[in-house]
Design a protein around this motif. Sequence first.
Motif, PDB file in Angstrom:
ATOM      1  N   ARG A  94      15.338  -4.317   3.153  1.00  0.00           N
ATOM      2  CA  ARG A  94      15.779  -3.000   2.696  1.00  0.00           C
ATOM      3  C   ARG A  94      14.809  -1.889   3.076  1.00  0.00           C
ATOM      4  NH1 ARG A  94      17.407  -2.926  -3.441  1.00  0.00           N
ATOM      5  NH2 ARG A  94      19.104  -4.150  -2.536  1.00  0.00           N
ATOM      6  N   TYR A  95      13.504  -2.199   3.136  1.00  0.00           N
ATOM      7  CA  TYR A  95      12.508  -1.171   3.403  1.00  0.00           C
ATOM      8  C   TYR A  95      11.673  -1.534   4.627  1.00  0.00           C
ATOM      9  CZ  TYR A  95      13.769  -0.645  -1.482  1.00  0.00           C
ATOM     10  OH  TYR A  95      14.489  -0.534  -2.639  1.00  0.00           O
ATOM     11  N   ARG A  96      11.026  -0.538   5.182  1.00  0.00           N
ATOM     12  CA  ARG A  96      10.105  -0.783   6.289  1.00  0.00           C
ATOM     13  C   ARG A  96       8.746  -1.166   5.701  1.00  0.00           C
ATOM     14  NH1 ARG A  96       6.811   2.642   9.437  1.00  0.00           N
ATOM     15  NH2 ARG A  96       7.670   4.492   8.386  1.00  0.00           N
ATOM     16  N   VAL A  97       8.294  -2.355   6.009  1.00  0.00           N
ATOM     17  CA  VAL A  97       7.063  -2.887   5.421  1.00  0.00           C
ATOM     18  C   VAL A  97       5.995  -3.028   6.492  1.00  0.00           C
ATOM     19  CG1 VAL A  97       6.008  -4.791   4.145  1.00  0.00           C
ATOM     20  CG2 VAL A  97       8.401  -4.151   3.688  1.00  0.00           C
ATOM     21  N   GLU A  98       4.846  -2.458   6.224  1.00  0.00           N
ATOM     22  CA  GLU A  98       3.689  -2.611   7.108  1.00  0.00           C
ATOM     23  C   GLU A  98       2.586  -3.340   6.355  1.00  0.00           C
ATOM     24  OE1 GLU A  98       4.068   1.539   9.695  1.00  0.00           O
ATOM     25  OE2 GLU A  98       2.638   1.404   8.036  1.00  0.00           O
TER      26      GLU A  98
ATOM     27  N   TRP B 213      -0.472  -3.624   1.866  1.00  0.00           N
ATOM     28  CA  TRP B 213       0.913  -3.459   2.267  1.00  0.00           C
ATOM     29  C   TRP B 213       1.370  -2.022   2.009  1.00  0.00           C
ATOM     30  CZ3 TRP B 213      -0.683  -7.695  -0.699  1.00  0.00           C
ATOM     31  CH2 TRP B 213      -0.606  -8.939  -0.067  1.00  0.00           C
ATOM     32  N   THR B 214       2.223  -1.524   2.889  1.00  0.00           N
ATOM     33  CA  THR B 214       2.846  -0.218   2.706  1.00  0.00           C
ATOM     34  C   THR B 214       4.349  -0.391   2.807  1.00  0.00           C
ATOM     35  OG1 THR B 214       0.953   0.911   3.702  1.00  0.00           O
ATOM     36  CG2 THR B 214       3.008   2.152   3.529  1.00  0.00           C
ATOM     37  N   LEU B 215       5.063   0.032   1.766  1.00  0.00           N
ATOM     38  CA  LEU B 215       6.522  -0.027   1.742  1.00  0.00           C
ATOM     39  C   LEU B 215       7.061   1.390   1.880  1.00  0.00           C
ATOM     40  CD1 LEU B 215       5.568  -2.720   0.299  1.00  0.00           C
ATOM     41  CD2 LEU B 215       7.770  -2.669  -0.864  1.00  0.00           C
ATOM     42  N   HIS B 216       7.788   1.603   2.967  1.00  0.00           N
ATOM     43  CA  HIS B 216       8.352   2.922   3.250  1.00  0.00           C
ATOM     44  C   HIS B 216       9.839   2.937   2.923  1.00  0.00           C
ATOM     45  CE1 HIS B 216       4.823   4.169   5.691  1.00  0.00           C
ATOM     46  NE2 HIS B 216       4.817   2.929   6.123  1.00  0.00           N
ATOM     47  N   PRO B 217      10.321   3.954   2.240  1.00  0.00           N
ATOM     48  CA  PRO B 217      11.774   4.083   2.056  1.00  0.00           C
ATOM     49  C   PRO B 217      12.438   4.388   3.390  1.00  0.00           C
ATOM     50  CG  PRO B 217      10.639   6.038   1.259  1.00  0.00           C
ATOM     51  CD  PRO B 217       9.573   5.050   1.618  1.00  0.00           C
TER      52      PRO B 217
ATOM     53  N   VAL C 298       9.610   7.309  -2.637  1.00  0.00           N
ATOM     54  CA  VAL C 298       8.179   7.487  -2.377  1.00  0.00           C
ATOM     55  C   VAL C 298       7.626   6.264  -1.656  1.00  0.00           C
ATOM     56  CG1 VAL C 298       5.921   7.735  -3.495  1.00  0.00           C
ATOM     57  CG2 VAL C 298       7.871   9.016  -4.361  1.00  0.00           C
ATOM     58  N   THR C 299       6.715   6.482  -0.736  1.00  0.00           N
ATOM     59  CA  THR C 299       6.010   5.377  -0.082  1.00  0.00           C
ATOM     60  C   THR C 299       5.047   4.737  -1.077  1.00  0.00           C
ATOM     61  OG1 THR C 299       6.178   6.375   2.111  1.00  0.00           O
ATOM     62  CG2 THR C 299       4.398   4.788   1.770  1.00  0.00           C
ATOM     63  N   VAL C 300       4.993   3.409  -1.113  1.00  0.00           N
ATOM     64  CA  VAL C 300       4.140   2.690  -2.056  1.00  0.00           C
ATOM     65  C   VAL C 300       3.119   1.850  -1.291  1.00  0.00           C
ATOM     66  CG1 VAL C 300       4.045   1.052  -3.980  1.00  0.00           C
ATOM     67  CG2 VAL C 300       6.012   2.596  -3.758  1.00  0.00           C
ATOM     68  N   ILE C 301       1.855   2.012  -1.647  1.00  0.00           N
ATOM     69  CA  ILE C 301       0.742   1.255  -1.070  1.00  0.00           C
ATOM     70  C   ILE C 301       0.338   0.174  -2.062  1.00  0.00           C
ATOM     71  CG2 ILE C 301      -1.555   1.399  -0.026  1.00  0.00           C
ATOM     72  CD1 ILE C 301       0.477   3.250   1.294  1.00  0.00           C
ATOM     73  N   VAL C 302       0.242  -1.070  -1.599  1.00  0.00           N
ATOM     74  CA  VAL C 302      -0.088  -2.194  -2.489  1.00  0.00           C
ATOM     75  C   VAL C 302      -1.323  -2.920  -1.955  1.00  0.00           C
ATOM     76  CG1 VAL C 302       0.789  -4.256  -3.643  1.00  0.00           C
ATOM     77  CG2 VAL C 302       2.394  -2.447  -2.936  1.00  0.00           C
ATOM     78  N   PRO C 303      -2.500  -2.646  -2.499  1.00  0.00           N
ATOM     79  CA  PRO C 303      -3.719  -3.320  -2.030  1.00  0.00           C
ATOM     80  C   PRO C 303      -3.889  -4.705  -2.673  1.00  0.00           C
ATOM     81  CG  PRO C 303      -4.172  -1.165  -3.053  1.00  0.00           C
ATOM     82  CD  PRO C 303      -2.803  -1.591  -3.468  1.00  0.00           C
ATOM     83  N   ASP C 304      -4.270  -5.662  -1.860  1.00  0.00           N
ATOM     84  CA  ASP C 304      -4.632  -6.998  -2.352  1.00  0.00           C
ATOM     85  C   ASP C 304      -6.123  -6.953  -2.684  1.00  0.00           C
ATOM     86  OD1 ASP C 304      -4.911  -9.686  -2.895  1.00  0.00           O
ATOM     87  OD2 ASP C 304      -4.807 -10.319  -0.799  1.00  0.00           O
ATOM     88  N   TYR C 305      -6.443  -6.343  -3.809  1.00  0.00           N
ATOM     89  CA  TYR C 305      -7.847  -6.081  -4.132  1.00  0.00           C
ATOM     90  C   TYR C 305      -8.606  -7.369  -4.503  1.00  0.00           C
ATOM     91  CZ  TYR C 305      -6.150  -6.003  -9.035  1.00  0.00           C
ATOM     92  OH  TYR C 305      -5.569  -6.314 -10.256  1.00  0.00           O
ATOM     93  N   PRO C 306      -9.941  -7.372  -4.333  1.00  0.00           N
ATOM     94  CA  PRO C 306     -10.742  -8.571  -4.617  1.00  0.00           C
ATOM     95  C   PRO C 306     -10.633  -9.005  -6.082  1.00  0.00           C
ATOM     96  CG  PRO C 306     -12.011  -6.983  -3.343  1.00  0.00           C
ATOM     97  CD  PRO C 306     -10.757  -6.283  -3.772  1.00  0.00           C
ATOM     98  N   LEU C 307     -10.600 -10.318  -6.284  1.00  0.00           N
ATOM     99  CA  LEU C 307     -10.403 -10.886  -7.614  1.00  0.00           C
ATOM    100  C   LEU C 307     -11.611 -11.697  -8.062  1.00  0.00           C
ATOM    101  CD1 LEU C 307      -6.755 -12.180  -7.035  1.00  0.00           C
ATOM    102  CD2 LEU C 307      -7.407 -10.145  -8.346  1.00  0.00           C
TER     103      LEU C 307
END
Length: 307
Positions: A61-65, A75-79, A117-126
């Motif tokens: 459904r969305y453009r995912v980078e 990850w960046t999810l673009h509408p 809205v474009t959503v940025i999803v960081p896989d931050y350190p755990l």
Amino acid sequence: MEQENQDNYLYYIHDEKESPASRVLKFFLLLAGKKRSMVKDISGGKIRQKAASIPFYISKRYRVECKEVEGRSVWTLHPRQPSSPRVIVYLHGGAYIYNLISLHWYLIGQLVKRTGVTVIVPDYPLAPRYSCLNTHAFTMIVYRQLLEKHAAKDILIMGDSAGAGLALAFAQQLMEKNLPVPGQIILISPWLDVSMSHPDLSLYEKYDRMLGIMGLKLAGASYAGELDVKDYRVSPLFGKMSGLPEISIFTSTHDILHVDAQELRTKLTSANISHKYYEYPGMVHDWIIFPPLRETRHSLRQLWAGF
């Protein structure tokens, strides 16, 4: 519905009868022993730290980078048809020891769909491999890169549970470093004090079907690393409130973390920070990521309205 509006804040308390789906969810969480699982995972060293794959329906459904920052995925999810210049940085929950789950991707997909809205999803350190200082340093790199393309006022930082705690603590650190703060912060079931030191916590623990004091203390200490567990970078409830942007808080009364969300509301009011506070009686921690619930749909409508 009970709602109070003032010039600088909104307090909303949901007064509809709890849905059957919510009661079923709490029963299965109890049956599954979810509340005890964190202690077992930490004690046994068996912590799931691989992010759940992006569901096919989202990637279709969305453009995912996906790019690498310091060796970690962002990850960046673009509408398909962007309708806003704003961008959301979404910081997932998981007590700073667990990674993204499929329910997070559902919520993130809904964010893109409903807001444009474009959503940025960081896989931050755990934790336990990494500590709070590593997590903040990584988040700062991601944020600085965004500032190269976006005005700070167009950046929104949002998180659930531990991710919400990180969102607030990171904004406080930006203020300390005299860097531009985001235009808005949204906190869902925020974990604001990893020391778990509030005297009323035990009153809420008996109702919570997901979280327990012992497991959260272990996870919080692991995340703190060399820092004191009451350092604001670990527990933003003890940080500076003055100067923060508008904040929205979604909290529920069958959540052990609810008492600190109430404390945050009081502190924001005292500091005259614009905020919106949404309270849902009887809901479990992080109820907003469970799509079948009527209360989830209601909460999400309130969230979209903020855009």
